[in-house]
Design an enzyme around this catalytic site. Structure first.
Site, PDB file in Angstrom:
ATOM      1  N   HIS A 101       0.836  -1.208   0.000  1.00  0.00           N
ATOM      2  CA  HIS A 101       0.000   0.000   0.000  1.00  0.00           C
ATOM      3  C   HIS A 101       0.861   1.244   0.000  1.00  0.00           C
ATOM      4  O   HIS A 101       1.957   1.255   0.550  1.00  0.00           O
ATOM      5  CB  HIS A 101      -0.952   0.010   1.202  1.00  0.00           C
ATOM      6  N   HIS A 103       0.806   5.272   1.058  1.00  0.00           N
ATOM      7  CA  HIS A 103       0.136   6.326   1.821  1.00  0.00           C
ATOM      8  C   HIS A 103       0.130   7.614   1.010  1.00  0.00           C
ATOM      9  O   HIS A 103       1.174   8.030   0.501  1.00  0.00           O
ATOM     10  CB  HIS A 103       0.890   6.602   3.132  1.00  0.00           C
TER      11      HIS A 103
HETATM   12  P1  AMP Z   1       1.683   0.653   7.477  1.00  0.00           P
HETATM   13  O1  AMP Z   1       2.268   0.968   8.818  1.00  0.00           O
HETATM   14  O2  AMP Z   1       2.403   1.362   6.358  1.00  0.00           O
HETATM   15  O3  AMP Z   1       1.553  -0.829   7.248  1.00  0.00           O
HETATM   16  O4  AMP Z   1       0.243   1.309   7.471  1.00  0.00           O
HETATM   17  C1  AMP Z   1      -0.933   0.603   7.693  1.00  0.00           C
HETATM   18  C2  AMP Z   1      -2.046   1.605   7.713  1.00  0.00           C
HETATM   19  O5  AMP Z   1      -3.275   0.913   7.621  1.00  0.00           O
HETATM   20  C3  AMP Z   1      -2.115   2.462   8.974  1.00  0.00           C
HETATM   21  O6  AMP Z   1      -2.001   3.848   8.617  1.00  0.00           O
HETATM   22  C4  AMP Z   1      -3.480   2.135   9.557  1.00  0.00           C
HETATM   23  O7  AMP Z   1      -4.121   3.253  10.121  1.00  0.00           O
HETATM   24  C5  AMP Z   1      -4.227   1.631   8.348  1.00  0.00           C
HETATM   25  N1  AMP Z   1      -5.338   0.729   8.650  1.00  0.00           N
HETATM   26  C6  AMP Z   1      -5.325  -0.351   9.463  1.00  0.00           C
HETATM   27  N2  AMP Z   1      -6.530  -0.943   9.486  1.00  0.00           N
HETATM   28  C7  AMP Z   1      -7.317  -0.229   8.646  1.00  0.00           C
HETATM   29  C8  AMP Z   1      -8.686  -0.336   8.230  1.00  0.00           C
HETATM   30  N3  AMP Z   1      -9.500  -1.312   8.693  1.00  0.00           N
HETATM   31  N4  AMP Z   1      -9.169   0.579   7.361  1.00  0.00           N
HETATM   32  C9  AMP Z   1      -8.378   1.554   6.892  1.00  0.00           C
HETATM   33  N5  AMP Z   1      -7.084   1.704   7.234  1.00  0.00           N
HETATM   34  C10 AMP Z   1      -6.561   0.833   8.107  1.00  0.00           C
END
Ligand code: AMP
Length: 142
Positions: A101, A103
């Site tokens: 993903h 950001h």
């Molecule tokens: P990372 O640390 O780059 O893996 O980021 C994961 C991101 O996913 C974080 O910013 C979380 O806030 C986001 N996240 C986790 N669960 C969900 C969810 N159910 N819906 C939307 N975003 C999520």
């Protein structure tokens, strides 16, 4: 590495709610559940590749094409003046959800955030020979 479906797979499958803002055959974009700024959006591959290196180049290209399309749209939607685009690629880089993903975080001057450089202590001091070695090691692999 767990074979359990990631939270993003559950969103893609419609098993978990999300504010989906854009979808293509190979990608989905939805608002981050813990936004670092209004409009914080995640662009994900629909297939659960863990890291950038795991995604076929055409899928990575699809993801980044959506980032290119959405970054200005998200900025305009929330009245921001800039965007931080970031990938935490691997647990060592802070990746928590093992599903590729990107950001997209809208930015405004005075929002209290910093540049990506703020994630580091500062520049590392590397001798010229080491820099040459690193450059060669990269070019040899491309
Ligand atoms: P990372 O640390 O780059 O893996 O980021 C994961 C991101 O996913 C974080 O910013 C979380 O806030 C986001 N996240 C986790 N669960 C969900 C969810 N159910 N819906 C939307 N975003 C999520």
């Amino acid at each position: 590495v767990s074979d359990d479906p990631t939270v993003f797979e559950k969103i893609i499958a419609g098993e978990l709610p999300a504010r989906v803002v854009h979808e293509t055959e190979t990608t989905m974009a939805f608002l981050d559940a813990n936004p670092l700024a209004p409009g914080h959006t995640l662009v994900v591959s629909k297939e659960p590749y863990e890291r950038l290196r795991d995604a076929p180049p055409e899928i990575a290209a699809d993801v980044f094409a959506v980032v290119r399309e959405l970054a200005p749209v998200v900025e305009d939607a929330v009245g921001a003046a800039g965007t931080t685009v970031a990938v935490n690629d691997g647990a060592a880089a802070g990746q928590e959800v093992p599903h590729l993903h990107v950001h997209v975080v809208p930015r405004s001057s005075g929002d209290g955030g910093g540049p990506v450089h703020a994630a580091f202590q500062g520049p590392v001091d590397l001798p010229e020979e080491r820099l040459d070695e690193i450059a060669a090691a990269i070019t040899d692999r491309t």
